[in-house]
Every structure is written in structure tokens, then in C-alpha cells.
Design a protein around this motif. Structure first.
Motif, PDB file in Angstrom:
ATOM      1  N   ASP A 434       0.862  -1.188   0.000  1.00 50.50           N
ATOM      2  CA  ASP A 434       0.000   0.000   0.000  1.00 50.50           C
ATOM      3  C   ASP A 434       0.900   1.241   0.000  1.00 50.50           C
ATOM      4  N   GLU A 436       1.193   4.861  -1.555  1.00 52.51           N
ATOM      5  CA  GLU A 436       0.509   5.938  -2.272  1.00 52.51           C
ATOM      6  C   GLU A 436       1.401   6.587  -3.327  1.00 52.51           C
ATOM      7  N   GLN A 448      -9.460   6.529  -3.532  1.00 54.77           N
ATOM      8  CA  GLN A 448      -9.953   7.309  -2.404  1.00 54.77           C
ATOM      9  C   GLN A 448     -11.473   7.453  -2.443  1.00 54.77           C
ATOM     10  N   PHE A 451     -12.709   4.124  -1.249  1.00 55.02           N
ATOM     11  CA  PHE A 451     -12.381   3.960   0.169  1.00 55.02           C
ATOM     12  C   PHE A 451     -13.330   4.764   1.056  1.00 55.02           C
ATOM     13  N   HIS A 455     -15.092   2.448   3.828  1.00 56.32           N
ATOM     14  CA  HIS A 455     -14.501   2.520   5.161  1.00 56.32           C
ATOM     15  C   HIS A 455     -15.541   2.377   6.271  1.00 56.32           C
ATOM     16  N   ARG A 479      -6.369  -1.443   5.986  1.00 54.89           N
ATOM     17  CA  ARG A 479      -5.899  -2.205   4.823  1.00 54.89           C
ATOM     18  C   ARG A 479      -7.003  -2.905   4.039  1.00 54.89           C
ATOM     19  N   ARG A 482      -8.862  -0.437   2.002  1.00 52.13           N
ATOM     20  CA  ARG A 482      -8.017   0.164   0.954  1.00 52.13           C
ATOM     21  C   ARG A 482      -7.725  -0.840  -0.164  1.00 52.13           C
TER      22      ARG A 482
END
Length: 541
Positions: A434, A436, A448, A451, A455, A479, A482
Motif C-alpha cells: 500500500d 501511495e 480514495q 475507500f 470505510h 488495509r 483500501r
């Protein structure tokens, strides 16, 4: 006070197709305390890959004992990295049974190389050969690997005396080896390993083919596999004004969300805490009542209760075969109360196992541990690994954190498999990097966007009874969300943010809701949970 209200019928059971669930279920597993369902022509391969330095009873000697126990029940191909002759000395096996395990010429168990690379190559070659033989006969392949595993059942190969240099033999790699050897993906394959989070053994009943049955049956199998990922929400539901353990009259009379009095008595607090703890543990145990036991059990059939009716050898035949071995279970256990006789049954072996799992956590999940949000989790894992005799509450917190992380990973992998989404960078959630900085702007923006929607669908880890969640010092694990978001971003490489949001709301959210509501329904049918729920409500007067 009667049993809790049944779960009201809703659209969740019909909003997801059975084919989606069946595909996702190939990532699910069940806890077993007796052999899986096999036919007489089944091809069997059993492998012991415990490093010699971990074979002590205070470490992973219990895994070696498992290998020997299962060897007494099955004919087939057997390999071991350890000298089994030495392992049998001083054990619970009679001389006659030891000779049966080893063979008259001591040739029933083939030596497995103790170099990690050679071990994996030999293991794959042997599995491939057995798969081809099973395919020729139109039979099932049973693969039993007795070695340390990750919480998601990936086998850990660690030879050469180099701690930290672990090779992870994932279920995907095993699938790939078998598929390459038989040239198709519909060979019936059962995988059995030590159970990393309960007593007994962990069984993936079908590496390629999902279970038969209706949506309700398959969703229950999946829901049990997802552990305590949603324990926090379910505990809150059961212990507040919406509790199914309240009658309609009581619900109308309740004025506040918190049902406890301002100054609860010790009995009321004790009843609430026991109820809270048992809800959490029932989910962690995959709704298996035998999770604290480790020996074979023949008066309860895990396979038939959770997966499918038994069509091959009846359980009575396995019981008779096991009885003839004369092996008796060790009744002496001094381990942690919440673990029972799991992981060797001793405090030393259980602490070694929990510490080993904590080590796996910190050595995997690349990209996570440098982030500020991971500090509390890392501190917790390091403490249990570096403390000689940690208190049981701390060990329980570590276990809860590991189990929660694994359950969230399992959910994400079931979703990706079931919805036929791409696997980010071709690797499972635990091993995905992971980073970015490696993402281009378009991909990162879509990740994003996904996510942000995913989330909040996942839950936080459930706390111990009576604890209050700290705003900053809490176990967090982003994680799975994501990794799943990265999968969706890859799927919508040419799509828009709006399409991603719609996909999450129409596909991901209902799937997660199905898992959570199915767990809720199973808990309401659990006798222990019913009894404790009624007991707590009654204590409130």
C-alpha cells in the motif's frame, strides 16, 4: 422472558445471486474437529513442515502431534521435514501404533527438505502428482499441511534458522499448482491445516468449487468464516434499546439508548460483561461450540452442521478407526482460560503461538507500519512478543486484534472473489504493498473515492467488556478497505467516480450487510447467547 425476536425477513438474502456467493465461498473455511467428508478413492497427501527449532511442546510441538494423529487415520502420501521416529519417542503412541505410523520398513513418511526453497518445490511437486492422480480417477484431493499458518490459512514455510525470512504458501499458489497440473479448475480439493485462531483444524472444503445449496445456506457458511469483524456493532445492537432480547412492551418503556441504570449493581455489571464477552467469543469462534477443544470429537459433525451432508465415510467409521489407535487426549492444561486446550493447551505454547501470529502481522501488511495510525497496534503486538509473562487481559487484546484484522481481510477477499473483481497487483490483501507514491493521480483519486464509501461499512474492533474506546489510541486497520478500494479503482479504470459510488452502494454494501445480518440471525439461535441475553435483561428488573 422468551427467546429473542427472530431476525425480520428482508431483501438481503435475495439481493445477491447464489453464483456470487458460491464463488466468494471458495475463500471461506470452517473449523473442524473430525475428518472432512471424503470417498474411498480420495487421493490424500499429508505434510509436516514445522521447523525443528519450533518442534518443542512449548512451541509448535502440538502441530507435530496433529500430523501424527491424522496420519493414523489416513492412507496416502506423507512427507515430513522432521525426524518422525524421534518425535514418536516418549509420546502417547504405543510401539505397535508407532510402527503403523512409520511402516514396517520405516518408509511410510518421506523426508521433506529443510531448505525453504527446496521444501516448497518438493511440496508443490508432490501436490501436483497427487492432483493428477485424483483427476485420472475422478476423485477428490485432500491436502493436509501441518505447519504454522497465517490467520487466513496461508502456510508459513520458515527453514534455515533465519527468523523473519518466511515464505508464504498462499491458497492461491496451491490452486495455481493444481490447476496447472490438471489443466482445469474444477477438481474437488479440500485443504486442512492447523486452525490459527481456535482449537481443532481449519478446513477449506472446496478450493475451486463453492458449496451447493441455497442462498441462505451458503451465506451462513460465509458469515461464520468472517469471525468478529462486525462484533462491535452486534454487541451494541444486543445491549441497547433495540436489543432483540427486549419484549415489545419493554422497548416502548425504555427511555434511553443505554439500558443500564446510573449506578448498576455488581450483578448487573457482571451479567452485562459476560453477555458482551460471549457474543464476541461466539463470533471469534466461527459459531463453533468446540472452539476451545483441540482433540477429535465424534459426537458432533462440524462438516455436516456448517457445510454439507456427509456422503462418504460416516463419522462412526472414523471414530472406530481413531479408537483403535489407543491414543488418549492430554487432559492436563494450564493455558489461558479464553483459549482452553487450543494451541497445545499450555500457557507457554499458547503465548508462543499468539506471539508468532503477532510477528506475522508486523512482518506483512507492507506500507502500514510506518503510518501514525498503526502505532498503537504495533505497540500492543511488540509488548506481547517481548514480555515473558503478560497478563491474560493483554493477551486477549492481542488475540482480539489479530482475529479482527484477519476477519476483515477475509471479508475483503470474499467480496473480490465473489464479485469477480481484479486482485490489486495480483496479491492477496495481507501482502499488497500500500504505497501511495506508486499510484498515479487518476488511480489514487478513484481509490480514495471507493475507500470513502467502503470505510464506514466495516466495523471497529470490539473492546473488552467495560472498556471505553480512546479517540486516538485505538487499534485501527484500514488495509482491507483500501485493498478492496484499489480493486474497485482498477475495475473502473475507465469509469467515473459516480460509477464507483453506485457500485459500492449496490454491490459491496448489500454483501457486507448480508454477512452482518446472517451473523445476527445465527447468534439469535445460539442457546448460550439466548440464555445470557435473557439473564442480563432480567437482572435489570
Amino acid at each position: 422472558m422468551s427467546a429473542p425476536h427472530p431476525l425480520p425477513p428482508g431483501g438481503d438474502l435475495t439481493s445477491i445471486g447464489v453464483d456470487v456467493l458460491r464463488a466468494g465461498a471458495t475463500e471461506a473455511s470452517l473449523v473442524v474437529h473430525n475428518p472432512p467428508d471424503i470417498q474411498s478413492n480420495c487421493e490424500v497427501i499429508g505434510i509436516c513442515a514445522v521447523p525443528e527449532e519450533y518442534s518443542d511442546p512449548k512451541m509448535y510441538g502440538w502441530i507435530v502431534a496433529d500430523f501424527l494423529a491424522w496420519k493414523t487415520l489416513f492412507y496416502g502420501t506423507w512427507l515430513s521435514s522432521l525426524d518422525i521416529t524421534h518425535a514418536l519417542q516418549g509420546g502417547s503412541f504405543s510401539e505397535e501404533m508407532a510402527n503403523k505410523v512409520l511402516g514396517a520398513n520405516k518408509d511410510h513418511i518421506t523426508a521433506l527438505p529443510t531448505d525453504s526453497q527446496e521444501c516448497v518445490e518438493t511440496l508443490f511437486k508432490s501436490i501436483s502428482e497427487r492432483a493428477q492422480e485424483a483427476d485420472k480417477k475422478g476423485a477428490c484431493l485432500l491436502v493436509m499441511i501441518f505447519a504454522p499458518t497465517t490467520p487466513e490459512q496461508d502456510v508459513v514455510i520458515e527453514f534455515g534458522g533465519m527468523p523473519g525470512k518466511k515464505a508464504y504458501l498462499t491458497t492461491e499458489k496451491i490452486r495455481a499448482v493444481i490447476q496447472d497440473s490438471v489443466k482445469h479448475d474444477h477438481l474437488p480439493v479440500i485443504l486442512v491445516t492447523p486452525s490459527p485462531l481456535t482449537g481443532g483444524w481449519l478446513c477449506n472444503p472446496s478450493l475451486f468449487l463453492g458449496p451447493n445449496g441455497d442462498i441462505k445456506h451458503i451465506s451462513q457458511f460465509i458469515a461464520k468464516s468472517c469471525g468478529a469483524a462486525f462484533a462491535n456493532r452486534i454487541i451494541k445492537l444486543y445491549t441497547t434499546r433495540g436489543s432483540p432480547f427486549l419484549s415489545d412492551y419493554q422497548k416502548k418503556a425504555v427511555k434511553y439508548d443505554d439500558l443500564m441504570p446510573i449506578r448498576p449493581s455488581a450483578a448487573q455489571l457482571g451479567s452485562l460483561h459476560e453477555f458482551h464477552r460471549k457474543i464476541h467469543e461466539a463470533l471469534e469462534h466461527r459459531l463453533c461450540n468446540l472452539a476451545r477443544k483441540h482433540s477429535f470429537v465424534f459426537d458432533s459433525d462440524n462438516w455436516q452442521e456448517t457445510y454439507a451432508s456427509r456422503k462418504g465415510f460416516p463419522l462412526e467409521k472414523w471414530e472406530a478407526r481413531w479408537t483403535r489407535t489407543g491414543v488418549s487426549a492430554d487432559e492436563e492444561h494450564d493455558g489461558f482460560s479464553f483459549l482452553g486446550e487450543a494451541f497445545g493447551g499450555s500457557r507457554a505454547s499458547q503465548l508462543f503461538h499468539i506471539s508468532y501470529l503477532a510477528c506475522i502481522e508486523t512482518q506483512t501488511c507492507p506500507g502500514d507500519w510506518q503510518r501514525p495510525g498503526a502505532y498503537t497496534t504495533r505497540e500492543l503486538f511488540d509488548y506481547v512478543r517481548m514480555t515473558e509473562n503478560p497478563p491474560e487481559d493483554t493477551v486477549k487484546r492481542v488475540f482480539d486484534a489479530i482475529e479482527y484484522r484477519s476477519s476483515c481481510i477475509t471479508i475483503s477477499q470474499i467480496l473480490v472473489k465473489g464479485l469477480e473483481l481484479p486482485v490489486p497487483d495480483g496479491v492477496k490483501c495481507r501482502y499488497w504493498v500500500d504505497d501511495e507514491k506508486a499510484f498515479n493521480d487518476s488511480f489514487y483519486s478513484k481509490l480514495q473515492r471507493a475507500f470513502a464509501e467502503i470505510h464506514n461499512l466495516l466495523d471497529q474492533v470490539a473492546l473488552l467488556p467495560g472498556e471505553t474506546r480512546h479517540d486516538y489510541k485505538a487499534v485501527r486497520f484500514l488495509r482491507p478497505a483500501r485493498w478492496l478500494a484499489a480493486s474497485i479503482a482498477q475495475h473502473f479504470a475507465d469509469g467515473s467516480g459516480e460509477e464507483i459510488v453506485e457500485f459500492v452502494r449496490l454491490k459491496i454494501a448489500p454483501f457486507m450487510r448480508l454477512i452482518r445480518t446472517t451473523q445476527d440471525g445465527l447468534l439469535r439461535e445460539n442457546d448460550t447467547i439466548q440464555q445470557l441475553g435473557v439473564q442480563w435483561i432480567t437482572s435489570l428488573g
